[in-house]
Motif scaffolding. Structure first.
Motif, PDB file in Angstrom:
ATOM      1  N   GLY A  28       2.812  -1.779  -0.278  1.00  0.00           N
ATOM      2  CA  GLY A  28       2.521  -2.242  -1.635  1.00  0.00           C
ATOM      3  C   GLY A  28       3.812  -2.578  -2.342  1.00  0.00           C
ATOM      4  N   CYS A  29       4.660  -3.325  -1.656  1.00  0.00           N
ATOM      5  CA  CYS A  29       6.045  -3.541  -2.132  1.00  0.00           C
ATOM      6  C   CYS A  29       6.116  -4.435  -3.360  1.00  0.00           C
ATOM      7  N   GLY A  30       5.055  -5.212  -3.633  1.00  0.00           N
ATOM      8  CA  GLY A  30       5.090  -6.104  -4.794  1.00  0.00           C
ATOM      9  C   GLY A  30       6.256  -7.062  -4.721  1.00  0.00           C
ATOM     10  N   ASP A  52       2.730  -6.083   1.682  1.00  0.00           N
ATOM     11  CA  ASP A  52       1.834  -6.200   0.523  1.00  0.00           C
ATOM     12  C   ASP A  52       0.721  -7.185   0.901  1.00  0.00           C
ATOM     13  N   HIS A  53      -0.456  -6.996   0.275  1.00  0.00           N
ATOM     14  CA  HIS A  53      -1.536  -7.937   0.590  1.00  0.00           C
ATOM     15  C   HIS A  53      -1.582  -9.110  -0.384  1.00  0.00           C
ATOM     16  N   SER A  78       0.195  -7.846   4.530  1.00  0.00           N
ATOM     17  CA  SER A  78      -0.755  -6.963   5.210  1.00  0.00           C
ATOM     18  C   SER A  78      -1.352  -5.985   4.213  1.00  0.00           C
ATOM     19  N   ASP A  79      -2.619  -5.642   4.446  1.00  0.00           N
ATOM     20  CA  ASP A  79      -3.204  -4.539   3.702  1.00  0.00           C
ATOM     21  C   ASP A  79      -2.671  -3.249   4.319  1.00  0.00           C
ATOM     22  N   LEU A  80      -2.431  -2.247   3.489  1.00  0.00           N
ATOM     23  CA  LEU A  80      -1.881  -1.009   4.045  1.00  0.00           C
ATOM     24  C   LEU A  80      -2.871  -0.276   4.939  1.00  0.00           C
ATOM     25  N   ARG A  96       5.361   2.890  -4.180  1.00  0.00           N
ATOM     26  CA  ARG A  96       5.458   3.218  -5.610  1.00  0.00           C
ATOM     27  C   ARG A  96       4.333   2.537  -6.363  1.00  0.00           C
ATOM     28  N   ARG A  97       3.582   3.317  -7.114  1.00  0.00           N
ATOM     29  CA  ARG A  97       2.446   2.840  -7.914  1.00  0.00           C
ATOM     30  C   ARG A  97       1.483   2.035  -7.060  1.00  0.00           C
ATOM     31  N   GLN A 102      -5.904   2.714  -4.650  1.00  0.00           N
ATOM     32  CA  GLN A 102      -6.718   2.797  -3.429  1.00  0.00           C
ATOM     33  C   GLN A 102      -8.026   3.545  -3.705  1.00  0.00           C
TER      34      GLN A 102
HETATM   35  C1  SAM Z   1       1.880  -1.787  -9.437  1.00  0.00           C
HETATM   36  S1  SAM Z   1       2.378  -2.814  -8.082  1.00  0.00           S
HETATM   37  C2  SAM Z   1       3.819  -1.922  -7.518  1.00  0.00           C
HETATM   38  C3  SAM Z   1       4.774  -2.779  -6.739  1.00  0.00           C
HETATM   39  C4  SAM Z   1       6.017  -2.056  -6.204  1.00  0.00           C
HETATM   40  N1  SAM Z   1       5.654  -0.973  -5.324  1.00  0.00           N
HETATM   41  C5  SAM Z   1       6.899  -1.555  -7.326  1.00  0.00           C
HETATM   42  O1  SAM Z   1       6.861  -0.377  -7.637  1.00  0.00           O
HETATM   43  O2  SAM Z   1       7.617  -2.386  -7.920  1.00  0.00           O
HETATM   44  C6  SAM Z   1       1.190  -2.419  -6.808  1.00  0.00           C
HETATM   45  C7  SAM Z   1       1.342  -3.279  -5.575  1.00  0.00           C
HETATM   46  O3  SAM Z   1       0.552  -2.725  -4.527  1.00  0.00           O
HETATM   47  C8  SAM Z   1      -0.086  -3.766  -3.830  1.00  0.00           C
HETATM   48  N2  SAM Z   1      -1.260  -3.194  -3.175  1.00  0.00           N
HETATM   49  C9  SAM Z   1      -2.260  -2.490  -3.760  1.00  0.00           C
HETATM   50  N3  SAM Z   1      -3.166  -2.116  -2.840  1.00  0.00           N
HETATM   51  C10 SAM Z   1      -2.717  -2.568  -1.643  1.00  0.00           C
HETATM   52  C11 SAM Z   1      -3.216  -2.486  -0.313  1.00  0.00           C
HETATM   53  N4  SAM Z   1      -4.379  -1.866  -0.048  1.00  0.00           N
HETATM   54  N5  SAM Z   1      -2.504  -3.034   0.677  1.00  0.00           N
HETATM   55  C12 SAM Z   1      -1.329  -3.677   0.410  1.00  0.00           C
HETATM   56  N6  SAM Z   1      -0.810  -3.806  -0.835  1.00  0.00           N
HETATM   57  C13 SAM Z   1      -1.495  -3.248  -1.852  1.00  0.00           C
HETATM   58  C14 SAM Z   1      -0.400  -4.783  -4.912  1.00  0.00           C
HETATM   59  O4  SAM Z   1      -0.613  -6.076  -4.371  1.00  0.00           O
HETATM   60  C15 SAM Z   1       0.846  -4.704  -5.771  1.00  0.00           C
HETATM   61  O5  SAM Z   1       1.835  -5.615  -5.343  1.00  0.00           O
END
Ligand code: SAM
Length: 251
Positions: A28-30, A52-53, A78-80, A96-97, A102
């Motif tokens: 979920g790297c954003g 990240d998805h 990718s989805d986690l 992070r966040r 989920q």
């Molecule tokens: C609040 S953002 C946080 C981004 C980053 N981790 C940061 O702290 O700057 C949440 C991120 O998680 C990703 N995300 C949420 N659920 C996910 C999943 N099941 N698989 C992959 N990515 C996911 C979202 O697309 C989003 O980019």
């Protein structure tokens, strides 16, 4: 040391044992804030992959300049829950966040842990609104603005109380918890804090979810009004509480 989310993240990662030469996955790297921080921590001999998805945020992450090593980080879509086996095993998986979004957090941590080598670590930073906003003074505008953000992410399906659940989630996923910590972001009358800028970045989502109207937010003057509210008070305001935890894969 300034008291920001990124400071908290860096201390959390270092204390959890992230260091030079490690192979680390950021789920979920954003747009890559944590991924690029990891690239700095693992250095030239380490490997960092961000997953990240969301293709849109990944393309922003990819455009950023790597701090010190051309090969790090790399990014995959990718989805986690369905990370490709070809990724192999990592010394650590970090997020992070992300867990807060989920539907089944235990299943999510179990899926992630498959990509952690034996004795490796899983590190998550999440937040929690159970105890905040908190202040002795009123801070009505701060609380209203914070409320817009909280209601927005709640309507997007986020769990606002995940911090208090991190120990249980890790344990139920079969990991051995080593530390859970929480920290407040303290806002003093004279500190710079960009709550208005955060609201501006989130405004399309706030409006889309019907949390507030553009007139109520009045974005062009929001940051200035927040700064005035804080500077006119001698009190402190706590809007956000960060939780971090790490756990080891022992079996
Ligand atoms: C609040 S953002 C946080 C981004 C980053 N981790 C940061 O702290 O700057 C949440 C991120 O998680 C990703 N995300 C949420 N659920 C996910 C999943 N099941 N698989 C992959 N990515 C996911 C979202 O697309 C989003 O980019």
């Amino acid at each position: 040391m300034s008291n920001t989310q990124q400071d908290f993240t860096e201390r959390l990662l270092i204390d959890a044992g992230i260091c030079g030469g490690m192979r680390v996955l950021d789920v979920g790297c954003g747009t890559g804030d944590v991924t690029y921080l990891l690239a700095r921590l693992v250095g030239n001999t380490g490997v960092v992959v961000g997953a990240d998805h969301d293709v849109r945020t990944l393309s922003i992450a990819r455009q950023r300049i790597a701090p010190q090593h051309y090969d790090n980080p790399t990014f995959i879509e990718s989805d986690l829950l369905s990370l490709p086996e070809s990724l192999g095993e990592f010394d650590a998986v970090v997020g992070r966040r992300v867990l807060m979004y989920q539907a089944d957090t235990v299943a999510a941590v179990r899926a992630i842990a498959k990509h952690v080598k034996l004795d490796g670590i899983v590190v998550f930073q999440e937040h929690d609104t159970t105890l905040v906003p908190a202040s002795l003074d009123g801070f009505p505008l701060h609380k209203r603005a914070q409320g817009w953000l909280q209601h927005m992410i709640e309507r997007e399906g986020a769990d606002l109380h995940i911090g208090f659940n991190l120990h249980r989630i890790f344990t139920q996923a079969g990991l051995a918890v080593e530390e859970v910590r929480g920290e407040c972001l303290i806002q003093t009358p004279n500190c710079a804090y960009g709550l208005g800028h955060i609201v501006r970045a989130c405004l399309p989502r706030i409006l889309a979810h019907g949390v507030a109207t553009a007139d109520e937010v009045a974005i062009e003057t929001l940051q200035e009004r927040l700064d005035n509210e804080r500077s006119q008070s001698q009190a402190i305001y706590i809007g956000d509480m960060l939780f971090g935890a790490w756990a080891r894969k022992l079996q």
